[in-house]
Design an enzyme around this catalytic site. Structure first.
Site, mmCIF file in Angstrom:
data_model
loop_
_atom_site.group_PDB
_atom_site.id
_atom_site.type_symbol
_atom_site.label_atom_id
_atom_site.label_comp_id
_atom_site.label_asym_id
_atom_site.label_seq_id
_atom_site.Cartn_x
_atom_site.Cartn_y
_atom_site.Cartn_z
ATOM 1 N N ASN A 27 0.837 -1.213 0.000
ATOM 2 C CA ASN A 27 0.000 0.000 0.000
ATOM 3 C C ASN A 27 0.866 1.255 0.000
ATOM 4 O O ASN A 27 0.560 2.230 -0.695
ATOM 5 C CB ASN A 27 -0.941 -0.006 1.208
ATOM 6 C CG ASN A 27 -2.096 -0.958 1.014
ATOM 7 O OD1 ASN A 27 -2.987 -0.701 0.219
ATOM 8 N ND2 ASN A 27 -2.052 -2.094 1.709
ATOM 9 N N ARG A 78 4.152 0.203 27.114
ATOM 10 C CA ARG A 78 3.308 0.601 25.982
ATOM 11 C C ARG A 78 3.078 2.118 25.939
ATOM 12 O O ARG A 78 3.006 2.725 24.875
ATOM 13 C CB ARG A 78 1.963 -0.144 26.102
ATOM 14 C CG ARG A 78 1.112 -0.083 24.895
ATOM 15 C CD ARG A 78 0.017 -1.126 24.972
ATOM 16 N NE ARG A 78 0.409 -2.366 24.330
ATOM 17 C CZ ARG A 78 0.330 -2.586 23.023
ATOM 18 N NH1 ARG A 78 -0.107 -1.656 22.213
ATOM 19 N NH2 ARG A 78 0.708 -3.732 22.501
ATOM 20 N N ASN A 120 -7.110 4.432 8.265
ATOM 21 C CA ASN A 120 -6.613 3.059 8.206
ATOM 22 C C ASN A 120 -7.218 2.372 6.986
ATOM 23 O O ASN A 120 -8.355 2.668 6.607
ATOM 24 C CB ASN A 120 -7.036 2.308 9.478
ATOM 25 C CG ASN A 120 -6.553 0.874 9.499
ATOM 26 O OD1 ASN A 120 -5.396 0.589 9.199
ATOM 27 N ND2 ASN A 120 -7.440 -0.045 9.850
ATOM 28 N N HIS A 122 -8.343 -1.374 5.675
ATOM 29 C CA HIS A 122 -8.665 -2.675 6.279
ATOM 30 C C HIS A 122 -9.198 -3.605 5.189
ATOM 31 O O HIS A 122 -10.085 -3.208 4.414
ATOM 32 C CB HIS A 122 -9.723 -2.476 7.378
ATOM 33 C CG HIS A 122 -10.056 -3.737 8.104
ATOM 34 N ND1 HIS A 122 -9.237 -4.276 9.071
ATOM 35 C CD2 HIS A 122 -11.114 -4.585 7.982
ATOM 36 C CE1 HIS A 122 -9.777 -5.384 9.533
ATOM 37 N NE2 HIS A 122 -10.910 -5.604 8.887
ATOM 38 N N ASP A 154 -10.592 5.764 15.113
ATOM 39 C CA ASP A 154 -11.066 6.295 16.394
ATOM 40 C C ASP A 154 -10.457 5.427 17.493
ATOM 41 O O ASP A 154 -9.506 4.682 17.241
ATOM 42 C CB ASP A 154 -12.603 6.375 16.430
ATOM 43 C CG ASP A 154 -13.260 5.016 16.406
ATOM 44 O OD1 ASP A 154 -12.530 3.986 16.462
ATOM 45 O OD2 ASP A 154 -14.504 4.970 16.336
#
Ligand code: GRF
Length: 214
Positions: A27, A78, A120, A122, A154
Site C-alpha cells: 500500500n 506501551r 486506516n 482494512h 477512532d
C-alpha cells in the site's frame, strides 16, 4: 530539520502524509507511485514502522523518503512506546496519517491528537470482520462478497467512520492467500484514490458520516 533517519524534511504545498506500516508495504508502494504525479495533491514525507525489518522501510529508502523505527522492545512500556510513535510522527509535521498495514493499536492519546486526520485501510467491508485476521474470518463465515475499507481511526479497533469501500467477490476455491491478494489489488487502488481526493477536496465528518469534498 533532520528526521530520525537523517533525511531532510521536505517542504511542499502538497498535503503531507506520514505512513505507518508494519509489513511489506504494498500500500505504501502504491502511495509512493501516486505521489510522483504533480496533481496528486499529497506527498509521503515520512514512514514510521514498529518493525525494523519491515519491507516498507526498504521502499521508503529506495524512494528517498525519510523513515523512523519505533520498536516496542526499545521502550519500557506501551505508554512510552506510544509517546515514541507520537514523537516520530510529529517530526514530519503531517497533515494526514495513513495506517497501511500497521499492526499495532495506538493509544487514545495518540488517536485524539490526529482526530479526523488518521486513516486506516482494512481488508474487509467493515463493520464486518474487524481485527487482525479479517480474510480468514471472511472465508470461515462463508460470505460471497467482501472487499476493503478506508476509515477514520477512532479509539476502537476498526470502528471509525467509513470513508470509502470497494467490493471484491469471494470465489469458489479461494483460500486465504488467494483472497488476500485479490483484496489487496482493490485496496491499493481504493487507498490511492481516497487519499488523493481527501488531499485535494478535504474530508468532512459529521458523526459517523464521513464525506470527501463539500
Ligand atoms: C493490508 O491488506 C492491510 O489492510 C492489512 O495488512 C495489509 C498490509 O499490506 N492490515 P502491505 O504491507 O501494505 O502490503
Amino acid at each position: 530539520m533532520q528526521t530520525p533517519s537523517g533525511h531532510p524534511v521536505e517542504s511542499s504545498s502538497a498535503q503531507r502524509l506520514v505512513v505507518l506500516a508494519s509489513g511489506g508495504g504494498s500500500n505504501l508502494a502504491a502511495l509512493l507511485a501516486a505521489h510522483e504525479g504533480a496533481s496528486y495533491g499529497a506527498r509521503v514525507v515520512g514512514v514510521v514502522s514498529d518493525r525494523p525489518t519491515a519491507g516498507a522501510l526498504d521502499l521508503a529508502r529506495d524512494a528517498g523518503v525519510a523513515s523512523a523505527v519505533v520498536a516496542m522492545k526499545d521502550f519500557d512500556d506501551r505508554s512510552a512506546w506510544n509517546d515514541g510513535v507520537l514523537e516520530a510522527v510529529s517530526v514530519f509535521q503531517p497533515d494526514y496519517l495513513i495506517l497501511a498495514g500497521f499492526m499495532r493499536i495506538l493509544a487514545p492519546s495518540v488517536v485524539r491528537k490526529f482526530e479526523g486526520r488518521m486513516m486506516n485501510t482494512h481488508p474487509a467491508l467493515l463493520p464486518s470482520f474487524p481485527g487482525a485476521h479479517p480474510v480468514r474470518d471472511t472465508l470461515a463465515h462463508g460470505v460471497k462478497i467482501t472487499g476493503c475499507t478506508v476509515h477514520l481511526v477512532d479509539e476502537g479497533v476498526d470502528t471509525g467512520p467509513i470513508i470509502a469501500q470497494a467490493a471484491v467477490p469471494v470465489l469458489d476455491g479461494d483460500d486465504e492467500p488467494a483472497l488476500t491478494e485479490r483484496i489487496k489489488v482493490a485496496e491499493r487502488a481504493l487507498l490511492v484514490e481516497t487519499v488523493g481526493r481527501i488531499a485535494r477536496e478535504g474530508l468532512y465528518v459529521a458523526g459517523r458520516k464521513a464525506s470527501i469534498g463539500r
